[in-house]
Motif scaffolding. Sequence first.
Motif, PDB file in Angstrom:
ATOM      1  N   LEU A   1     -12.410   7.002  -3.723  1.00 30.33           N
ATOM      2  CA  LEU A   1     -12.851   7.688  -2.513  1.00 30.33           C
ATOM      3  C   LEU A   1     -13.961   8.681  -2.822  1.00 30.33           C
ATOM      4  CD1 LEU A   1      -9.451   8.276  -0.699  1.00 30.33           C
ATOM      5  CD2 LEU A   1     -11.394   6.960   0.157  1.00 30.33           C
TER       6      LEU A   1
ATOM      7  N   LEU B   1      -2.262   6.963  -8.481  1.00 26.33           N
ATOM      8  CA  LEU B   1      -2.718   7.744  -7.333  1.00 26.33           C
ATOM      9  C   LEU B   1      -4.139   8.251  -7.543  1.00 26.33           C
ATOM     10  CD1 LEU B   1      -1.999   8.943  -4.624  1.00 26.33           C
ATOM     11  CD2 LEU B   1      -0.779  10.773  -5.784  1.00 26.33           C
TER      12      LEU B   1
ATOM     13  N   LEU C   1      -3.428  17.834  -8.650  1.00 29.43           N
ATOM     14  CA  LEU C   1      -2.904  16.655  -9.347  1.00 29.43           C
ATOM     15  C   LEU C   1      -3.443  16.561 -10.768  1.00 29.43           C
ATOM     16  CD1 LEU C   1      -2.862  13.811  -6.667  1.00 29.43           C
ATOM     17  CD2 LEU C   1      -0.979  15.213  -7.521  1.00 29.43           C
TER      18      LEU C   1
ATOM     19  N   GLU D   1     -10.881  18.136   1.346  1.00 28.09           N
ATOM     20  CA  GLU D   1      -9.434  17.852   1.330  1.00 28.09           C
ATOM     21  C   GLU D   1      -9.055  17.078   0.078  1.00 28.09           C
ATOM     22  OE1 GLU D   1      -8.273  17.649   6.095  1.00 28.09           O
ATOM     23  OE2 GLU D   1      -8.074  15.896   4.822  1.00 28.09           O
ATOM     24  N   ILE D   2      -9.871  16.092  -0.246  1.00 23.52           N
ATOM     25  CA  ILE D   2      -9.580  15.285  -1.432  1.00 23.52           C
ATOM     26  C   ILE D   2      -9.687  16.131  -2.696  1.00 23.52           C
ATOM     27  CG2 ILE D   2     -10.365  13.330  -2.815  1.00 23.52           C
ATOM     28  CD1 ILE D   2     -11.265  12.003  -0.199  1.00 23.52           C
TER      29      ILE D   2
ATOM     30  N   LYS E   1      -7.089   3.323   1.543  1.00 27.20           N
ATOM     31  CA  LYS E   1      -7.835   4.219   2.434  1.00 27.20           C
ATOM     32  C   LYS E   1      -9.332   3.957   2.438  1.00 27.20           C
ATOM     33  CE  LYS E   1      -3.865   6.619   2.380  1.00 27.20           C
ATOM     34  NZ  LYS E   1      -2.708   6.285   1.554  1.00 27.20           N
TER      35      LYS E   1
ATOM     36  N   ASN F   1      -4.484  20.074   6.000  1.00 32.32           N
ATOM     37  CA  ASN F   1      -5.100  19.017   5.191  1.00 32.32           C
ATOM     38  C   ASN F   1      -4.484  17.681   5.599  1.00 32.32           C
ATOM     39  OD1 ASN F   1      -5.680  17.140   3.089  1.00 32.32           O
ATOM     40  ND2 ASN F   1      -6.163  18.839   1.723  1.00 32.32           N
TER      41      ASN F   1
ATOM     42  N   GLY G   1       0.803  -1.209   0.000  1.00 28.12           N
ATOM     43  CA  GLY G   1       0.000   0.000   0.000  1.00 28.12           C
ATOM     44  C   GLY G   1       0.839   1.263   0.000  1.00 28.12           C
TER      45      GLY G   1
ATOM     46  N   ARG H   1      -4.925  -4.578   2.259  1.00 28.68           N
ATOM     47  CA  ARG H   1      -4.769  -3.854   1.000  1.00 28.68           C
ATOM     48  C   ARG H   1      -5.816  -2.752   0.889  1.00 28.68           C
ATOM     49  NH1 ARG H   1      -4.440  -7.516  -4.056  1.00 28.68           N
ATOM     50  NH2 ARG H   1      -4.278  -5.423  -4.939  1.00 28.68           N
TER      51      ARG H   1
ATOM     52  N   LEU I   1     -16.595   9.266   4.955  1.00 25.02           N
ATOM     53  CA  LEU I   1     -16.019  10.574   4.675  1.00 25.02           C
ATOM     54  C   LEU I   1     -16.998  11.674   5.041  1.00 25.02           C
ATOM     55  CD1 LEU I   1     -14.353   9.909   1.215  1.00 25.02           C
ATOM     56  CD2 LEU I   1     -13.279   9.950   3.465  1.00 25.02           C
TER      57      LEU I   1
ATOM     58  N   GLU J   1      -6.950  -1.127   3.303  1.00 24.96           N
ATOM     59  CA  GLU J   1      -6.440  -0.060   4.161  1.00 24.96           C
ATOM     60  C   GLU J   1      -5.468   0.818   3.376  1.00 24.96           C
ATOM     61  OE1 GLU J   1      -3.644  -1.225   7.067  1.00 24.96           O
ATOM     62  OE2 GLU J   1      -4.130   0.377   8.465  1.00 24.96           O
ATOM     63  N   GLY J   2      -4.650   0.177   2.539  1.00 25.22           N
ATOM     64  CA  GLY J   2      -3.711   0.928   1.718  1.00 25.22           C
ATOM     65  C   GLY J   2      -4.429   1.883   0.770  1.00 25.22           C
TER      66      GLY J   2
ATOM     67  N   GLU K   1      -6.935   5.389  -6.287  1.00 25.77           N
ATOM     68  CA  GLU K   1      -7.213   5.797  -4.912  1.00 25.77           C
ATOM     69  C   GLU K   1      -8.244   6.905  -4.823  1.00 25.77           C
ATOM     70  OE1 GLU K   1      -3.883   6.375  -2.330  1.00 25.77           O
ATOM     71  OE2 GLU K   1      -2.755   4.724  -3.207  1.00 25.77           O
TER      72      GLU K   1
ATOM     73  N   ARG L   1     -15.715  17.697   5.193  1.00 27.88           N
ATOM     74  CA  ARG L   1     -14.386  18.291   5.319  1.00 27.88           C
ATOM     75  C   ARG L   1     -13.321  17.439   4.631  1.00 27.88           C
ATOM     76  NH1 ARG L   1     -10.677  20.904   6.551  1.00 27.88           N
ATOM     77  NH2 ARG L   1      -8.897  20.682   7.983  1.00 27.88           N
ATOM     78  N   GLN L   2     -13.442  16.131   4.811  1.00 27.07           N
ATOM     79  CA  GLN L   2     -12.486  15.247   4.158  1.00 27.07           C
ATOM     80  C   GLN L   2     -12.656  15.252   2.648  1.00 27.07           C
ATOM     81  OE1 GLN L   2     -13.535  11.804   6.668  1.00 27.07           O
ATOM     82  NE2 GLN L   2     -11.353  11.574   7.041  1.00 27.07           N
TER      83      GLN L   2
ATOM     84  N   LEU M   1       0.617  23.211  -3.002  1.00 23.84           N
ATOM     85  CA  LEU M   1      -0.711  23.308  -2.384  1.00 23.84           C
ATOM     86  C   LEU M   1      -0.595  23.441  -0.868  1.00 23.84           C
ATOM     87  CD1 LEU M   1      -3.819  22.945  -2.270  1.00 23.84           C
ATOM     88  CD2 LEU M   1      -3.421  20.468  -2.292  1.00 23.84           C
TER      89      LEU M   1
ATOM     90  N   GLU N   1      -9.157  19.302  -2.957  1.00 22.11           N
ATOM     91  CA  GLU N   1      -7.973  20.175  -3.022  1.00 22.11           C
ATOM     92  C   GLU N   1      -6.804  19.434  -3.657  1.00 22.11           C
ATOM     93  OE1 GLU N   1      -8.695  23.073   0.894  1.00 22.11           O
ATOM     94  OE2 GLU N   1      -7.382  21.326   1.034  1.00 22.11           O
ATOM     95  N   ILE N   2      -6.623  18.191  -3.224  1.00 16.13           N
ATOM     96  CA  ILE N   2      -5.520  17.395  -3.759  1.00 16.13           C
ATOM     97  C   ILE N   2      -5.759  17.090  -5.227  1.00 16.13           C
ATOM     98  CG2 ILE N   2      -4.392  15.152  -3.614  1.00 16.13           C
ATOM     99  CD1 ILE N   2      -4.983  15.238  -0.579  1.00 16.13           C
TER     100      ILE N   2
END
Lengths: 228, 228
Positions: B166, B158, B94, B86-87, B64, A152, A62, B59, B79, B61-62, B162, B82-83, A97, B89-90
Amino acid sequence: MSIIVNNIPLTGTRADSVFDQIRTAIVRGDLAPGSKINEPQLSKHFGISRGPLREAIRRLEGCKLVEITPNVGARVVSLDARQAVEIYEIREVLEGLACGLAAQQATAQDCEQLRALLAKHEREIESEDGKVYYQKEGDLDFHYLIVALSGNARLFKLLCDELYHLLRLYRVQTSSQPSRPAQAFREHHRIVDAIEDGDAELADLLMRRHIASAKATLMQQIDEASAE
Amino acid sequence: MSIIVNNIPLTGTRADSVFDQIRTAIVRGDLAPGSKINEPQLSKHFGISRGPLREAIRRLEGCKLVEITPNVGARVVSLDARQAVEIYEIREVLEGLACGLAAQQATAQDCEQLRALLAKHEREIESEDGKVYYQKEGDLDFHYLIVALSGNARLFKLLCDELYHLLRLYRVQTSSQPSRPAQAFREHHRIVDAIEDGDAELADLLMRRHIASAKATLMQQIDEASAE
DNA sequence: ATCAAGATTATTGTCTACAATGTGCAGGCG
DNA sequence: CGCCTGCACATTGTAGACAATAATCTTGAT
């Protein structure tokens, strides 16, 4: 009765403990990149059975620190220069960021902490041959703190729990020592300036440039290596 | 003798297969967010023993998708808004990066593929009530393709392995349906324009804005929800 | 009646053994 | 001499049983 290490009680399971130990071994280079992970051998080494060990290996997968091939086994990842550049590209925008967010949210106290960290680094540079030390440990401290100040949490995990480990692995693998500590130190100061001003756009830009420099150095080394 | 499902030979292990099945169940909402994962129950459901199941959970968990508490067990992640922000924003930075890279590297053939995809989406929008369909599936297709064209394999993993999962989980969790499909469609076209021109900076900017719009919509919903 | 302490149950963590798969070597065949 | 085949070994994948921990229920005292 729980085991105690470094005054920290190990609350987790054996699988967790072994996960940490293997991860450290990998990023320190104790487990050579590309080397195969032998379950019977490793389980014997850690004094556990293969069950928890396999769980630890799955967690390492992971973190992208090992690659698993079904019915064949796991190998420690081996990063080539191209992959390292890919990671730097990602890191560049993510830390940009983080730095921008930090500029929006940092309190006066946070900025003080950043300044204190830089002052500490400066002392270390001036005293002993801190040039090596600086970029090796201090630089990381600085980047950790900024990412933490971004607020974050997911970004923090992504950078600090995954990408930084991978980059450290690459440095160990290639025996590349960090360069241009003096310039990096100046850049750090300017970044803190921007954060203190609450100038998110500038903080973002400066951090990106800062990492782009490191990326450029890396790409230059690649070119030199491929030229000969 | 290997098992065959849907004409696709299952090459992996049982743990791999179960990992996929659970992941799908989670992002589809079949396993409720926050619900506890009961190992005996699940292992019985899939007809495997707890060993491979536990590896699959590690796995997950890896990715998330689950959170593990030692000696307590794993829970499907839940989630909050707020989370999700956050995602986003990322994701914003990206995908901006991915889009910029795509602009630098895309061939004429690649651009053709992008146009064809948009044309297909247009047909779907015009025909049946594609508004729902568009953003639900088509939007993802578009973003997948651009990230693939970036040439950055780690970035692709990524985002697509991932973050997208999510976000899909969050949408299912909150039953939020995507909005503003027409505007998104126009934005997509402009993004392809920039990629065709090889204008990396503009492509980056437009993609960021595109995702920032979605983020803004999300944050607006949050504000409305907290206002009442 | 409520809370706490103990006992009971369920669940997770771990170990050992076995099955399935891959690997490597030796011998035979072309 | 090289290559293929088949056996033997090593390693991975899986299953089931046991130990340790947490969750639940019961019981007793205040």
